[in-house]
Write a protein that holds these residues in place. Sequence first.
Motif, PDB file in Angstrom:
ATOM      1  N   PRO A  93      31.906  -7.659  42.500  1.00  0.00           N
ATOM      2  CA  PRO A  93      31.329  -8.985  43.094  1.00  0.00           C
ATOM      3  C   PRO A  93      31.456  -8.767  44.449  1.00  0.00           C
ATOM      4  N   ASP A  94      32.514  -8.473  45.062  1.00  0.00           N
ATOM      5  CA  ASP A  94      32.423  -8.393  46.677  1.00  0.00           C
ATOM      6  C   ASP A  94      32.382  -7.065  47.091  1.00  0.00           C
ATOM      7  N   CYS A  95      32.048  -6.107  46.338  1.00  0.00           N
ATOM      8  CA  CYS A  95      31.940  -4.781  46.759  1.00  0.00           C
ATOM      9  C   CYS A  95      33.092  -3.888  46.284  1.00  0.00           C
ATOM     10  N   VAL A  96      34.157  -4.500  45.893  1.00  0.00           N
ATOM     11  CA  VAL A  96      35.492  -3.727  45.347  1.00  0.00           C
ATOM     12  C   VAL A  96      35.301  -3.723  43.862  1.00  0.00           C
ATOM     13  N   ARG A  97      35.531  -2.661  43.400  1.00  0.00           N
ATOM     14  CA  ARG A  97      35.667  -2.410  41.968  1.00  0.00           C
ATOM     15  C   ARG A  97      36.688  -3.087  41.469  1.00  0.00           C
ATOM     16  N   LYS A  98      36.705  -3.841  40.504  1.00  0.00           N
ATOM     17  CA  LYS A  98      37.773  -4.529  39.501  1.00  0.00           C
ATOM     18  C   LYS A  98      37.502  -4.828  38.436  1.00  0.00           C
ATOM     19  N   LEU A  99      38.240  -4.907  37.239  1.00  0.00           N
ATOM     20  CA  LEU A  99      38.003  -5.256  36.080  1.00  0.00           C
ATOM     21  C   LEU A  99      37.843  -6.601  36.000  1.00  0.00           C
ATOM     22  N   ALA A 100      36.670  -7.286  35.438  1.00  0.00           N
ATOM     23  CA  ALA A 100      36.421  -8.561  35.462  1.00  0.00           C
ATOM     24  C   ALA A 100      36.366  -9.170  33.794  1.00  0.00           C
ATOM     25  N   VAL A 101      36.641 -10.389  33.438  1.00  0.00           N
ATOM     26  CA  VAL A 101      36.322 -10.603  32.087  1.00  0.00           C
ATOM     27  C   VAL A 101      34.806 -11.313  32.297  1.00  0.00           C
ATOM     28  N   THR A 102      34.157 -10.902  31.339  1.00  0.00           N
ATOM     29  CA  THR A 102      32.662 -11.171  31.537  1.00  0.00           C
ATOM     30  C   THR A 102      32.223 -11.795  30.183  1.00  0.00           C
ATOM     31  N   ILE A 103      30.964 -12.350  30.109  1.00  0.00           N
ATOM     32  CA  ILE A 103      30.194 -12.890  29.206  1.00  0.00           C
ATOM     33  C   ILE A 103      28.897 -12.148  28.919  1.00  0.00           C
ATOM     34  N   ASN A 104      28.921 -11.302  27.696  1.00  0.00           N
ATOM     35  CA  ASN A 104      27.808 -10.458  27.766  1.00  0.00           C
ATOM     36  C   ASN A 104      27.635  -9.678  28.771  1.00  0.00           C
ATOM     37  N   GLY A 105      28.715  -9.090  29.462  1.00  0.00           N
ATOM     38  CA  GLY A 105      28.624  -8.288  30.690  1.00  0.00           C
ATOM     39  C   GLY A 105      28.361  -8.771  31.774  1.00  0.00           C
ATOM     40  N   GLN A 106      28.355 -10.133  32.035  1.00  0.00           N
ATOM     41  CA  GLN A 106      28.028 -10.757  33.494  1.00  0.00           C
ATOM     42  C   GLN A 106      29.245 -11.737  33.578  1.00  0.00           C
ATOM     43  N   SER A 107      29.498 -11.797  34.809  1.00  0.00           N
ATOM     44  CA  SER A 107      30.440 -12.722  35.605  1.00  0.00           C
ATOM     45  C   SER A 107      29.658 -13.074  37.218  1.00  0.00           C
ATOM     46  N   PRO A 108      29.431 -14.433  37.062  1.00  0.00           N
ATOM     47  CA  PRO A 108      29.501 -15.370  36.273  1.00  0.00           C
ATOM     48  C   PRO A 108      28.726 -15.159  34.943  1.00  0.00           C
ATOM     49  N   GLY A 109      29.067 -15.833  33.807  1.00  0.00           N
ATOM     50  CA  GLY A 109      28.283 -15.969  32.741  1.00  0.00           C
ATOM     51  C   GLY A 109      27.008 -16.733  32.742  1.00  0.00           C
ATOM     52  N   PRO A 110      26.066 -16.693  31.733  1.00  0.00           N
ATOM     53  CA  PRO A 110      24.726 -17.166  31.780  1.00  0.00           C
ATOM     54  C   PRO A 110      24.870 -18.841  31.894  1.00  0.00           C
ATOM     55  N   THR A 111      23.861 -19.390  32.811  1.00  0.00           N
ATOM     56  CA  THR A 111      23.781 -20.682  32.829  1.00  0.00           C
ATOM     57  C   THR A 111      23.236 -21.477  31.426  1.00  0.00           C
ATOM     58  N   ILE A 112      23.963 -22.464  30.904  1.00  0.00           N
ATOM     59  CA  ILE A 112      23.405 -23.019  29.672  1.00  0.00           C
ATOM     60  C   ILE A 112      22.586 -24.302  30.256  1.00  0.00           C
ATOM     61  N   ARG A 113      21.398 -24.315  29.573  1.00  0.00           N
ATOM     62  CA  ARG A 113      20.588 -25.463  30.038  1.00  0.00           C
ATOM     63  C   ARG A 113      20.076 -26.055  28.976  1.00  0.00           C
ATOM     64  N   ALA A 114      19.952 -27.520  28.846  1.00  0.00           N
ATOM     65  CA  ALA A 114      19.635 -28.576  27.848  1.00  0.00           C
ATOM     66  C   ALA A 114      19.375 -29.529  28.512  1.00  0.00           C
ATOM     67  N   THR A 115      18.873 -30.382  27.422  1.00  0.00           N
ATOM     68  CA  THR A 115      18.319 -31.974  27.845  1.00  0.00           C
ATOM     69  C   THR A 115      19.197 -32.766  27.048  1.00  0.00           C
ATOM     70  N   GLN A 116      19.590 -34.106  27.626  1.00  0.00           N
ATOM     71  CA  GLN A 116      20.407 -34.991  27.382  1.00  0.00           C
ATOM     72  C   GLN A 116      20.009 -35.199  25.814  1.00  0.00           C
ATOM     73  N   GLY A 117      21.202 -35.249  24.990  1.00  0.00           N
ATOM     74  CA  GLY A 117      21.019 -35.504  23.596  1.00  0.00           C
ATOM     75  C   GLY A 117      21.115 -34.412  22.776  1.00  0.00           C
ATOM     76  N   ASP A 118      20.767 -33.116  23.473  1.00  0.00           N
ATOM     77  CA  ASP A 118      20.877 -31.886  22.638  1.00  0.00           C
ATOM     78  C   ASP A 118      22.212 -31.504  22.123  1.00  0.00           C
ATOM     79  N   THR A 119      22.132 -30.494  21.319  1.00  0.00           N
ATOM     80  CA  THR A 119      23.476 -30.045  20.971  1.00  0.00           C
ATOM     81  C   THR A 119      23.507 -28.451  21.156  1.00  0.00           C
ATOM     82  N   ILE A 120      24.617 -28.003  21.633  1.00  0.00           N
ATOM     83  CA  ILE A 120      24.806 -26.593  22.026  1.00  0.00           C
ATOM     84  C   ILE A 120      25.848 -26.131  21.211  1.00  0.00           C
ATOM     85  N   VAL A 121      25.369 -24.930  20.618  1.00  0.00           N
ATOM     86  CA  VAL A 121      26.088 -23.864  19.788  1.00  0.00           C
ATOM     87  C   VAL A 121      26.339 -22.732  20.586  1.00  0.00           C
TER      88      VAL A 121
END
Length: 572
Positions: free
Chosen positions: A44-72
């Motif tokens: 992430p800052d050009c230095v290789r390091k082990l990171a905990v990822t979500i589906n290979g990403q760090s940061p993980g994916p942004t969750i988008r929803a509308t008020q009243g929605d349910t997230i699973v």
Amino acid sequence: MASLPAGVGWRLLSSLVLCLWLSAAAHAATHHHEWEISYQFKSPDCVRKLAVTINGQSPGPTIRATQGDTIVVRVNNSLLTENVAIHWHGIRQIGTPWADGTEGVTQCPILPGDAFTYTFAVDRPGTYMYHAHYGMQRSAGLYGMIIVAAAPGGPDAEPFAYDGEHAVLLNDWWHDSVYEQAAGLASVPMRWVGEPHSLLLNGRGRFNCSAVAAEGTCNATLPECDAPVFDVVPGKTYRFRIGSLTSLCALNFEIEGHPMTVVEADGHYVKPFVVNNLNIYSGETYSVLIKANQDPSRNYWLASNVVSRKPGTPTGTAILSYAAGGRSPPPTTPPTGPAWNDTMYRFQQSVATVAHPAHVEPPPPRAGRTLLLLNTQNKIDGRVRWALNNVSFKLPHTPYLVALKRGLLGAFDQRPPPETYEHQSYNIYDPPPNPNATSSDGLYRLAFGSVVDVVLQNANMLAANNSETHPWHLHGHDFWVLGYGIGRFDPAVHPASYNLKDPILKNTVAVHPYGWTALRFKADNPGVWAFHCHIEAHFFMGMGIVFEEGLERVAELPGEIMGCGKTKGGRH
């Protein structure tokens, strides 16, 4: 046409608005996400390091929803040698306390190779975040943003307008592993984590490769560590949603040459005020508006700088790109922000953050119970710890939510922690007279529906002339920020100065060096909820407490949150 009787027109309009909102709620959507949590090599800052990822990403994916929605979110733990739990920061989890994602408080952790499904509703619009809540995994890269749009036609419609929006997630980053950090904090003598190597914006930063000892571990040409670019069109107004999930640092955020109008904090609308730069503490979110009205032939810096501790980390940067400026770096030096030790500058911004006049939710006029909590640095068996009223918090092996619901009273200390300290005689400007603390996993039991005041008092650390900023985060609730002060809080004097007119509601608030912060909340969300300093090392070292309220109102617990401590074998 005959006129309507007085008040009838307003009632009809109100009914129409309510009907529109209920109609939107009836069409609420359910968003399904499938996540695999794994270690991956990242730079992430050009230095290789082990990171905990979500589906290979760090940061993980942004969750988008509308008020009243349910997230699973189905979380599959592929870390192989580590447990995991994910907290949905700022989501109150009304009716789903087991989905809060706090290991030891609301659930057993997700074991390697296991999966757990978090299901919860997003009942309020705003800018929120998620992150690991197991050990110090947040520092390893498991985090991301949640953006909730207001329900169309609802009462929470945004009281401001803009043409486009961007999201900026701020973090600090170390090249040491979280294992090394945790072992150092628990050592005698303590080995502090030190200042971060880099500051990241949306998971990207830039470390000076010439300072890396091991060859081949730093590569400044990697696209992975290119500065993020935020495009704007001249003349347009943009909303920047800004969140901080730093593990240590308070930050100051600036968009070079572009004043920012603060309009939202922690999901609540703010009485707009203009700043040249924004102080933001770990766990906080803000929305600001900027006008793209500068010279469009060049680009401008977004800058993140450390405040409230002597900086040892270079400025984190990104690029605000006007169309004519292309993707080229700005011709200027990145802004360095205000003086890092200007406490009053930061204090004044805290005081200026109040509720939007059209969105004031008045607090209850008084509290039925007050906790006065002194933050101190202490020692237990030679190990440096943080304590509240001389008691350092430790997590139990059996989650409180399960232990209390199932009557497993032997799972944690039944004695409640102290509710106050000798405030009349304690000198907050001296190191603690008794450096030795005790530890406990006891909790505070609150009467359901009661109103509680908490006053957090900052003080000197073990070393003389040293007091740090502590951002405190409450799970399961928003609280009214009633007041701030510098010096010792006096319960006979200072409550008279509380802001009961238009206090902002937040879920995270700063306690400034040698200062106090007063907050009020209603214990009306059945469950068990953590309240802790959001600095990763400080919570790890005991700076936290837990509240219980309305357990008899909690529905049957899902078996998936069990399987540890005294709940072993209790998943079915």
